[in-house]
Design a protein around this motif. Structure first.
Motif, PDB file in Angstrom:
ATOM      1  N   THR A   1     -10.970 -16.120  71.063  1.00 55.58           N
ATOM      2  CA  THR A   1     -11.006 -17.222  72.034  1.00 55.58           C
ATOM      3  C   THR A   1      -9.731 -17.248  72.868  1.00 55.58           C
ATOM      4  OG1 THR A   1     -10.243 -18.749  70.289  1.00 55.58           O
ATOM      5  CG2 THR A   1     -12.624 -18.680  70.758  1.00 55.58           C
ATOM      6  N   GLU A   2      -8.598 -16.887  72.271  1.00 55.75           N
ATOM      7  CA  GLU A   2      -7.364 -16.753  73.055  1.00 55.75           C
ATOM      8  C   GLU A   2      -7.505 -15.636  74.078  1.00 55.75           C
ATOM      9  OE1 GLU A   2      -4.549 -18.344  73.274  1.00 55.75           O
ATOM     10  OE2 GLU A   2      -4.546 -19.703  71.539  1.00 55.75           O
ATOM     11  N   ARG A   3      -7.978 -14.503  73.600  1.00 59.92           N
ATOM     12  CA  ARG A   3      -8.077 -13.323  74.465  1.00 59.92           C
ATOM     13  C   ARG A   3      -9.024 -13.564  75.646  1.00 59.92           C
ATOM     14  NH1 ARG A   3      -7.955  -7.635  74.128  1.00 59.92           N
ATOM     15  NH2 ARG A   3      -7.892  -7.013  76.312  1.00 59.92           N
ATOM     16  N   LEU A   4     -10.111 -14.276  75.398  1.00 56.81           N
ATOM     17  CA  LEU A   4     -11.129 -14.468  76.424  1.00 56.81           C
ATOM     18  C   LEU A   4     -10.962 -15.773  77.204  1.00 56.81           C
ATOM     19  CD1 LEU A   4     -14.183 -13.120  74.407  1.00 56.81           C
ATOM     20  CD2 LEU A   4     -12.946 -11.964  76.237  1.00 56.81           C
ATOM     21  N   GLY A   5      -9.865 -16.486  76.941  1.00 55.96           N
ATOM     22  CA  GLY A   5      -9.534 -17.635  77.773  1.00 55.96           C
ATOM     23  C   GLY A   5     -10.309 -18.902  77.479  1.00 55.96           C
TER      24      GLY A   5
ATOM     25  N   GLY B   1     -19.865 -19.662  83.128  1.00 58.87           N
ATOM     26  CA  GLY B   1     -18.923 -18.562  82.931  1.00 58.87           C
ATOM     27  C   GLY B   1     -18.244 -18.623  81.579  1.00 58.87           C
ATOM     28  N   ASN B   2     -17.844 -19.827  81.144  1.00 62.10           N
ATOM     29  CA  ASN B   2     -17.207 -19.958  79.841  1.00 62.10           C
ATOM     30  C   ASN B   2     -18.205 -19.749  78.710  1.00 62.10           C
ATOM     31  OD1 ASN B   2     -14.543 -20.321  80.584  1.00 62.10           O
ATOM     32  ND2 ASN B   2     -14.717 -22.549  80.729  1.00 62.10           N
ATOM     33  N   GLN B   3     -19.463 -20.146  78.923  1.00 64.28           N
ATOM     34  CA  GLN B   3     -20.485 -19.825  77.921  1.00 64.28           C
ATOM     35  C   GLN B   3     -20.625 -18.314  77.768  1.00 64.28           C
ATOM     36  OE1 GLN B   3     -24.274 -21.860  78.248  1.00 64.28           O
ATOM     37  NE2 GLN B   3     -23.301 -23.694  79.057  1.00 64.28           N
ATOM     38  N   GLN B   4     -20.509 -17.601  78.871  1.00 65.10           N
ATOM     39  CA  GLN B   4     -20.599 -16.143  78.810  1.00 65.10           C
ATOM     40  C   GLN B   4     -19.413 -15.560  78.039  1.00 65.10           C
ATOM     41  OE1 GLN B   4     -23.225 -14.635  79.559  1.00 65.10           O
ATOM     42  NE2 GLN B   4     -22.952 -12.727  80.659  1.00 65.10           N
ATOM     43  N   ARG B   5     -18.239 -16.141  78.221  1.00 65.87           N
ATOM     44  CA  ARG B   5     -17.062 -15.683  77.460  1.00 65.87           C
ATOM     45  C   ARG B   5     -17.252 -15.930  75.965  1.00 65.87           C
ATOM     46  NH1 ARG B   5     -11.662 -16.510  80.929  1.00 65.87           N
ATOM     47  NH2 ARG B   5     -12.510 -16.656  83.022  1.00 65.87           N
ATOM     48  N   VAL B   6     -17.794 -17.098  75.618  1.00 64.09           N
ATOM     49  CA  VAL B   6     -18.046 -17.403  74.202  1.00 64.09           C
ATOM     50  C   VAL B   6     -19.102 -16.465  73.644  1.00 64.09           C
ATOM     51  CG1 VAL B   6     -18.854 -19.154  72.580  1.00 64.09           C
ATOM     52  CG2 VAL B   6     -17.333 -19.800  74.452  1.00 64.09           C
ATOM     53  N   GLN B   7     -20.102 -16.131  74.459  1.00 66.06           N
ATOM     54  CA  GLN B   7     -21.139 -15.197  74.004  1.00 66.06           C
ATOM     55  C   GLN B   7     -20.537 -13.833  73.688  1.00 66.06           C
ATOM     56  OE1 GLN B   7     -24.987 -16.046  74.220  1.00 66.06           O
ATOM     57  NE2 GLN B   7     -24.484 -14.722  72.505  1.00 66.06           N
TER      58      GLN B   7
ATOM     59  N   VAL C   1     -23.551  -3.507  71.931  1.00 69.67           N
ATOM     60  CA  VAL C   1     -24.749  -3.439  72.767  1.00 69.67           C
ATOM     61  C   VAL C   1     -24.787  -4.735  73.570  1.00 69.67           C
ATOM     62  CG1 VAL C   1     -27.261  -3.249  72.808  1.00 69.67           C
ATOM     63  CG2 VAL C   1     -25.952  -2.018  71.065  1.00 69.67           C
ATOM     64  N   LEU C   2     -24.551  -4.638  74.869  1.00 72.92           N
ATOM     65  CA  LEU C   2     -24.354  -5.825  75.699  1.00 72.92           C
ATOM     66  C   LEU C   2     -25.336  -5.812  76.869  1.00 72.92           C
ATOM     67  CD1 LEU C   2     -20.448  -5.522  75.899  1.00 72.92           C
ATOM     68  CD2 LEU C   2     -21.793  -6.702  74.148  1.00 72.92           C
ATOM     69  N   ASP C   3     -26.117  -6.876  76.977  1.00 73.21           N
ATOM     70  CA  ASP C   3     -27.130  -6.988  78.019  1.00 73.21           C
ATOM     71  C   ASP C   3     -26.597  -7.909  79.125  1.00 73.21           C
ATOM     72  OD1 ASP C   3     -29.490  -6.755  79.386  1.00 73.21           O
ATOM     73  OD2 ASP C   3     -30.770  -7.553  77.804  1.00 73.21           O
ATOM     74  N   GLU C   4     -26.264  -7.343  80.270  1.00 76.10           N
ATOM     75  CA  GLU C   4     -25.724  -8.076  81.422  1.00 76.10           C
ATOM     76  C   GLU C   4     -24.493  -8.906  81.036  1.00 76.10           C
ATOM     77  OE1 GLU C   4     -26.473  -7.821  84.547  1.00 76.10           O
ATOM     78  OE2 GLU C   4     -28.293  -6.601  84.382  1.00 76.10           O
ATOM     79  N   PRO C   5     -23.454  -8.281  80.469  1.00 76.84           N
ATOM     80  CA  PRO C   5     -22.291  -9.060  80.007  1.00 76.84           C
ATOM     81  C   PRO C   5     -21.462  -9.665  81.132  1.00 76.84           C
ATOM     82  CG  PRO C   5     -21.844  -6.713  79.838  1.00 76.84           C
ATOM     83  CD  PRO C   5     -23.300  -6.848  80.182  1.00 76.84           C
ATOM     84  N   PHE C   6     -21.567  -9.129  82.350  1.00 78.84           N
ATOM     85  CA  PHE C   6     -20.734  -9.618  83.449  1.00 78.84           C
ATOM     86  C   PHE C   6     -21.423 -10.684  84.292  1.00 78.84           C
ATOM     87  CE2 PHE C   6     -19.259  -5.356  82.420  1.00 78.84           C
ATOM     88  CZ  PHE C   6     -17.896  -5.569  82.290  1.00 78.84           C
TER      89      PHE C   6
ATOM     90  N   ALA D   1     -12.363 -13.172  85.006  1.00 78.50           N
ATOM     91  CA  ALA D   1     -13.078 -12.954  83.746  1.00 78.50           C
ATOM     92  C   ALA D   1     -13.672 -11.555  83.680  1.00 78.50           C
ATOM     93  CB  ALA D   1     -14.175 -14.006  83.571  1.00 78.50           C
ATOM     94  N   VAL D   2     -14.131 -11.026  84.819  1.00 74.63           N
ATOM     95  CA  VAL D   2     -14.643  -9.649  84.863  1.00 74.63           C
ATOM     96  C   VAL D   2     -13.537  -8.671  84.461  1.00 74.63           C
ATOM     97  CG1 VAL D   2     -15.406  -7.806  86.405  1.00 74.63           C
ATOM     98  CG2 VAL D   2     -16.481 -10.054  86.525  1.00 74.63           C
ATOM     99  N   ASP D   3     -12.330  -8.898  84.957  1.00 77.55           N
ATOM    100  CA  ASP D   3     -11.209  -8.017  84.608  1.00 77.55           C
ATOM    101  C   ASP D   3     -10.884  -8.102  83.120  1.00 77.55           C
ATOM    102  OD1 ASP D   3     -10.986  -7.186  87.219  1.00 77.55           O
ATOM    103  OD2 ASP D   3      -9.331  -8.540  87.720  1.00 77.55           O
TER     104      ASP D   3
END
Length: 303
Positions: free
Chosen positions: A118-122, A137-143, A156-161, A168-170
């Motif tokens: 959670t630190e790493r992903l903001g 966007g934050n839900q996507q980070r938690v996912q 295995v990531l389905d549409e992670p961006f 967040a993409v970076d």
């Protein structure tokens, strides 16, 4: 060449009369970022769900390190679905800890991992918030944190961006590169083809449930049509229209972009351009992944 760790061999899946996958075959190697791209409905999500065991294939095999994938193997996978699969009324930290525990982590180890990701992903400041109160966007980070929290050996990531802002993409791109550098095979789907081209070691293009192209960027481009950019300030409009096997793709001011078909002579193009006056630029241009993908989709529509 890296070891082939995740192998998808001859997968087939049908829903009634609809064919979702047709003899789909590809592999993802140790430490490799593999981009899995295709139009909506091409079969990407179906293939990923079969790898996870969410769906059963009608035929074919999924192997990990040379052996058929089992329930124990699937516990090694970090999976991120396209549709968010989080509990909306559960707090972020509690949910991630729970998911880590399901993969066999002790409570202290799970909590340390939750803090780290959670630190790493903001999203560390949102650990005590319910998921439903977060932005998309934050839900996507938690996912993504949910896919990483148990230290998976496969991603295995389905549409992670999807839905992420550029920052967040970076961050996510850096995480995927680091996982690959540590030897983890990473396969992800995305419609952001410029990002796939920049990140991935290899790319597979799926159409109508079949893998129609697979390789490095250079390998995929080698199979595409040759393109030439010509800058000829004095050339009149239509100067290249009559050249055999040559298609004019675009003209912007003095610059003309051409596609050379089989048998077309680039030297004939140059000679024709020089006959109109000075030529300031004459260069071959490699097609982008977006252009290659568009060609595949065009072929699909033409059929």
């Amino acid at each position: 060449m890296s070891e082939r760790l995740l192998e998808i061999d001859d997968l087939s899946k049908r829903y009634g009369t609809t064919i979702a996958l047709q003899n789909l075959t590809f592999d993802v190697r140790a430490g490799e970022l593999f981009g899995f791209v295709g139009s909506n409905g091409a079969g990407k999500t179906t293939a990923m769900r079969i790898v996870l065991g969410v769906l059963a294939a009608d035929g074919g095999t999924v192997r990990w390190a040379g052996k058929p994938v089992t329930l124990d193997t699937r516990r090694l996978i970090g999976y991120m679905p396209e549709e968010r699969g989080l509990y909306p009324r559960m707090k972020v930290g509690e949910q991630l800890t729970y998911l880590a525990r399901l993969h066999g982590m002790s409570i202290p180890a799970a909590r340390r991992s939750v803090d780290e990701w959670t630190e790493r992903l903001g999203v560390a400041s949102r650990r005590d918030d319910e998921v439903q109160k977060l932005s998309l966007g934050n839900q996507q980070r938690v996912q993504l944190a949910a896919a990483l929290v148990h230290d998976p050996q496969i991603l295995v990531l389905d549409e992670p961006f999807s839905g992420l802002d550029p920052v967040a993409v970076d961050v996510m791109s850096d995480v995927l590169r680091e996982k690959a550098a540590a030897g983890v095979p990473v396969v992800f789907s995305s419609h952001q083809l410029d990002l796939v081209e920049r990140l991935c070691d290899r790319v597979g293009i799926i159409r109508n449930g079949r893998m129609v192209a697979c390789g490095t960027g250079d390998e995929l481009r080698a199979g595409g049509a040759v393109r030439v950019v010509v800058e000829a300030p004095q050339a009149p409009a239509g100067w290249a229209d009559a050249l055999p096997g040559v298609k004019v793709l675009a003209r912007r001011g003095a610059r003309t972009e051409l596609e050379l078909g089989d048998g077309a002579d680039d030297q004939k193009v140059l000679t024709t351009a020089l006959a109109t006056g000075p030529v300031h630029e004459f260069a071959r241009r490699r097609p982008s992944l977006t252009e290659l993908f568009r060609n595949v989709v065009t072929q699909e529509v033409a059929r």
